[in-house]
Design a protein around this motif. Structure first.
Motif, PDB file in Angstrom:
ATOM      1  N   UNK A 253     -28.199 -22.418 -14.401  1.00  0.00           N
ATOM      2  CA  UNK A 253     -28.458 -22.592 -12.972  1.00  0.00           C
ATOM      3  C   UNK A 253     -27.249 -22.202 -12.128  1.00  0.00           C
ATOM      4  N   UNK A 254     -27.539 -21.944 -10.873  1.00  0.00           N
ATOM      5  CA  UNK A 254     -26.493 -21.647  -9.901  1.00  0.00           C
ATOM      6  C   UNK A 254     -27.104 -21.228  -8.584  1.00  0.00           C
ATOM      7  N   UNK A 255     -26.274 -20.685  -7.708  1.00  0.00           N
ATOM      8  CA  UNK A 255     -26.717 -20.185  -6.410  1.00  0.00           C
ATOM      9  C   UNK A 255     -26.193 -18.767  -6.222  1.00  0.00           C
ATOM     10  N   UNK A 256     -26.941 -17.927  -5.522  1.00  0.00           N
ATOM     11  CA  UNK A 256     -26.498 -16.547  -5.319  1.00  0.00           C
ATOM     12  C   UNK A 256     -25.322 -16.463  -4.348  1.00  0.00           C
ATOM     13  N   UNK A 257     -24.648 -15.323  -4.305  1.00  0.00           N
ATOM     14  CA  UNK A 257     -23.555 -15.139  -3.343  1.00  0.00           C
ATOM     15  C   UNK A 257     -24.036 -15.332  -1.909  1.00  0.00           C
ATOM     16  N   UNK A 259     -22.227 -16.363   2.389  1.00  0.00           N
ATOM     17  CA  UNK A 259     -21.033 -16.316   3.236  1.00  0.00           C
ATOM     18  C   UNK A 259     -19.997 -17.355   2.853  1.00  0.00           C
ATOM     19  N   UNK A 260     -20.412 -18.387   2.123  1.00  0.00           N
ATOM     20  CA  UNK A 260     -19.491 -19.451   1.743  1.00  0.00           C
ATOM     21  C   UNK A 260     -18.879 -19.225   0.365  1.00  0.00           C
ATOM     22  N   UNK A 261     -19.535 -18.424  -0.497  1.00  0.00           N
ATOM     23  CA  UNK A 261     -19.049 -18.156  -1.861  1.00  0.00           C
ATOM     24  C   UNK A 261     -19.415 -16.720  -2.225  1.00  0.00           C
ATOM     25  N   UNK A 262     -18.425 -15.834  -2.219  1.00  0.00           N
ATOM     26  CA  UNK A 262     -18.684 -14.402  -2.410  1.00  0.00           C
ATOM     27  C   UNK A 262     -19.298 -14.093  -3.764  1.00  0.00           C
ATOM     28  N   UNK A 263     -18.951 -14.867  -4.788  1.00  0.00           N
ATOM     29  CA  UNK A 263     -19.507 -14.654  -6.125  1.00  0.00           C
ATOM     30  C   UNK A 263     -20.650 -15.603  -6.443  1.00  0.00           C
ATOM     31  N   UNK A 264     -21.098 -16.349  -5.455  1.00  0.00           N
ATOM     32  CA  UNK A 264     -22.125 -17.345  -5.696  1.00  0.00           C
ATOM     33  C   UNK A 264     -21.537 -18.580  -6.353  1.00  0.00           C
ATOM     34  N   UNK A 265     -22.407 -19.470  -6.778  1.00  0.00           N
ATOM     35  CA  UNK A 265     -21.988 -20.691  -7.467  1.00  0.00           C
ATOM     36  C   UNK A 265     -22.594 -20.707  -8.866  1.00  0.00           C
ATOM     37  N   UNK A 266     -21.750 -20.716  -9.870  1.00  0.00           N
ATOM     38  CA  UNK A 266     -22.191 -20.767 -11.266  1.00  0.00           C
ATOM     39  C   UNK A 266     -22.088 -22.206 -11.738  1.00  0.00           C
ATOM     40  N   UNK A 267     -23.221 -22.911 -11.724  1.00  0.00           N
ATOM     41  CA  UNK A 267     -23.211 -24.320 -12.113  1.00  0.00           C
ATOM     42  C   UNK A 267     -23.222 -24.490 -13.631  1.00  0.00           C
ATOM     43  N   UNK A 268     -23.938 -23.629 -14.321  1.00  0.00           N
ATOM     44  CA  UNK A 268     -23.980 -23.688 -15.779  1.00  0.00           C
ATOM     45  C   UNK A 268     -24.954 -24.686 -16.358  1.00  0.00           C
ATOM     46  N   UNK A 269     -25.768 -25.330 -15.516  1.00  0.00           N
ATOM     47  CA  UNK A 269     -26.711 -26.328 -16.014  1.00  0.00           C
ATOM     48  C   UNK A 269     -27.898 -25.681 -16.721  1.00  0.00           C
ATOM     49  N   UNK A 308     -39.462 -24.780  -5.987  1.00  0.00           N
ATOM     50  CA  UNK A 308     -40.318 -23.655  -5.588  1.00  0.00           C
ATOM     51  C   UNK A 308     -39.916 -22.390  -6.339  1.00  0.00           C
ATOM     52  N   UNK A 309     -38.646 -22.064  -6.312  1.00  0.00           N
ATOM     53  CA  UNK A 309     -38.096 -20.961  -7.098  1.00  0.00           C
ATOM     54  C   UNK A 309     -36.630 -21.268  -7.337  1.00  0.00           C
ATOM     55  N   UNK A 310     -36.106 -20.771  -8.429  1.00  0.00           N
ATOM     56  CA  UNK A 310     -34.743 -21.119  -8.815  1.00  0.00           C
ATOM     57  C   UNK A 310     -33.980 -19.861  -9.207  1.00  0.00           C
ATOM     58  N   UNK A 311     -32.657 -19.947  -9.038  1.00  0.00           N
ATOM     59  CA  UNK A 311     -31.783 -18.823  -9.338  1.00  0.00           C
ATOM     60  C   UNK A 311     -31.325 -18.946 -10.783  1.00  0.00           C
ATOM     61  N   UNK A 312     -31.686 -17.952 -11.591  1.00  0.00           N
ATOM     62  CA  UNK A 312     -31.392 -17.962 -13.028  1.00  0.00           C
ATOM     63  C   UNK A 312     -30.297 -16.950 -13.339  1.00  0.00           C
ATOM     64  N   UNK A 323     -27.415 -12.961 -11.264  1.00  0.00           N
ATOM     65  CA  UNK A 323     -28.633 -13.735 -11.464  1.00  0.00           C
ATOM     66  C   UNK A 323     -29.841 -13.154 -10.749  1.00  0.00           C
ATOM     67  N   UNK A 324     -30.965 -13.835 -10.876  1.00  0.00           N
ATOM     68  CA  UNK A 324     -32.201 -13.415 -10.234  1.00  0.00           C
ATOM     69  C   UNK A 324     -33.061 -14.647  -9.977  1.00  0.00           C
ATOM     70  N   UNK A 325     -34.028 -14.525  -9.087  1.00  0.00           N
ATOM     71  CA  UNK A 325     -34.916 -15.633  -8.747  1.00  0.00           C
ATOM     72  C   UNK A 325     -36.130 -15.656  -9.665  1.00  0.00           C
TER      73      UNK A 325
END
Length: 506
Positions: A253-257, A259-269, A308-312, A323-325
């Protein structure tokens, strides 16, 4: 007709309420971290004097990687660090000389807690287990659906030198029956220790909740949408997650890039295998939500849009950029939760990238979403968070645990953003924090939650977490007295904006 309209308007106003965001670990106290002891009860008293309705906290599970409450060893267990030694002494589980020396209030040092806490808790557990009470036995029976596996998981972790699940021997990692049975017999003493610690935690937690409810304060809990990759949840039911069949994750899991995180957020869950959950009628999630609503009055679900949809992100990636949705369970999940819990008592954390589909799902759920006042004036935030856009069915915050404090925002935001906020709120820059608080309380949102650090006008030193970073997070502790004058000030503004609970309005 007019009287009926006025009556309905009055009913809407009586629904308005507010509360304060304050993590348990941020409470003052003598043992290096906030606990469920006298300081927690004193904070409840402060909330009551301030005419608040809610105390919102962060997840209370045992913290794992990075000391984050969103990376817990269990979706059901409580954090042993929050157990108050003085209460254990009063109950006869510790002697006075076994309680560690008091230390000044300062940032949480998790390394010290990791070394100190188990030594003291082992002494208390030994006394409990030497003459196990009926209450302890009843607790173990009632919580056996998660407690047995969690305690064994933690005992094996200790035996493996605290290695993560992915580094365990194959037979233990994949729960081969013979290996699990042997471990349960070999580690019986340690298993009992971890059960005893959970009994201590939940006994103290339930006492605090009962006290808070008796004072008219409701506890707003917080559950992460995902479990940790190093958790008893993944170990016990790996088939519910996206793995290779050997407990190794295939996507995380994570979030895409943005304005707050240029590389997105890699949570690793671990990501859920949603078809498997749906085939089981979401039984694991129903049980999780029943547990959460039994220990909290209101439950905030983190990253609600992930249903609803998640970033994988492919496992092994170094950032979230690749990643992708993928589609989540959407309305099927919402319907299952409604069947189990009804339609109230949940806050949906709906921040981030919101598609029309996410908005439709949130509307169908009936749950209030979140509005962040800082975002209204931040030019990096593409969404419209200006107060006039808020619906009644929402929860407004100046900022959350992932934001800098409002005073810190004033000092670090671009001059243009600060100027815009001051123009909009009709205030001088030095008054911006108070003006944002008042804008939250004045908004039409049914619920307003203000972080404690904002009421105290603290700067960036009181920030709780900076996403996508490690170190210096989850450490802030309150070292400023909460005075009667501050309680009166909060109560005055709460009354001014018609958010005083009915029982406290007389």
């Amino acid at each position: 007709m007019l009287l009926q309209a006025l009556s309905r308007a009055k009913e809407e106003f009586t629904m308005r309420a507010c509360g304060i965001l304050m993590p348990v670990f941020s409470l003052p106290g003598p043992f290096g971290i906030g606990t469920l002891g006298e300081e927690a009860f004193a904070f409840v008293d402060f909330l009551a004097r301030a005419k608040q309705t809610y105390w919102q906290i962060l997840p209370i599970g045992p913290t794992g990687y990075g000391d984050s409450p969103y990376q817990s060893f269990s979706a059901f267990a409580g954090n042993p660090y929050f157990i108050d030694f003085r209460v254990l002494h009063e109950q006869g589980y510790l002697t006075a000389d076994e309680i560690p020396a008091e230390v000044p209030v300062g940032p949480v040092d998790y390394g010290v807690l990791y070394q100190q806490r188990p030594v003291v808790l082992q002494k208390a557990a030994d006394r409990l287990l030497a003459a196990a009470s009926v209450e302890y036995k009843d607790f173990c029976t009632a919580q056996s659906f998660w407690l047995d596996d969690y305690a064994l998981f933690m005992a094996i972790k200790a035996e493996q030198g605290q290695a993560g699940l992915c580094d365990w021997p194959d037979d233990l990692r994949t729960r081969q029956p013979a290996a699990v049975a042997a471990a349960r017999e070999r580690l019986a003493g340690q298993v009992d220790y971890f059960k005893a610690v959970q009994f201590f935690f939940y006994t103290q937690w339930n006492a605090l909740k009962a006290y808070a409810n008796g004072k008219g304060i409701q506890l707003v809990g917080d559950i992460p949408i995902y479990v940790s990759p190093d958790s008893s949840d993944l170990w016990t039911r790996p088939e519910l997650f996206q793995t290779d069949g050997q407990t190794h994750l295939t996507q995380v899991a994570g979030c895409p890039p943005d304005a707050f995180a240029a590389d997105g957020q890699l949570w690793g869950n671990p990501l859920y295998d949603w078809p498997r959950h749906k085939a089981e009628d979401f039984a694991w999630w129903k049980r999780r939500m029943r547990h959460a609503t039994s220990i909290y009055d209101v439950v905030r679900i983190d990253h609600f849009r992930g249903f609803e949809s998640y970033y994988a992100i492919p496992a092994g990636n170094k950032t979230a950029a690749g990643g992708h949705w993928e589609k989540g369970p959407d309305r099927a999940f919402i319907n299952a939760i409604h069947e189990t819990l009804g339609q109230g008592g949940i806050i949906a954390e709906d921040l981030g990238y919101l598609t029309p589909e996410v908005k439709t799902m949130l509307a169908a759920s009936g749950y209030p979403g979140m509005k962040i006042m800082q975002f209204a004036f931040d030019s990096r935030e593409p969404g419209n968070y200006l107060p006039y856009t808020y619906p009644h069915n929402s929860v407004v915050y100046t900022g959350t645990h992932d934001n800098v404090t409002t005073e810190g925002w004033r000092q670090s935001a671009s001059p243009e953003d600060v100027h815009y906020a001051c123009r909009y709120l009709r205030c001088l820059p030095e008054d911006l924090t108070e003006a944002m608080i008042c804008a939250c309380l004045a908004s039409v949102s049914d619920m307003a939650i203000i972080p404690m650090a904002d009421w105290l006008h603290l700067g960036a030193e009181a920030r709780i977490n900076t996403p996508s970073t490690q170190g210096a997070n989850w450490q802030w502790r309150l070292d400023t007295p909460l005075t009667s004058l501050l309680a009166e000030h909060i109560a005055d503004l709460t009354a001014l904006y018609d958010r005083v609970p009915a029982a406290a309005d007389c």
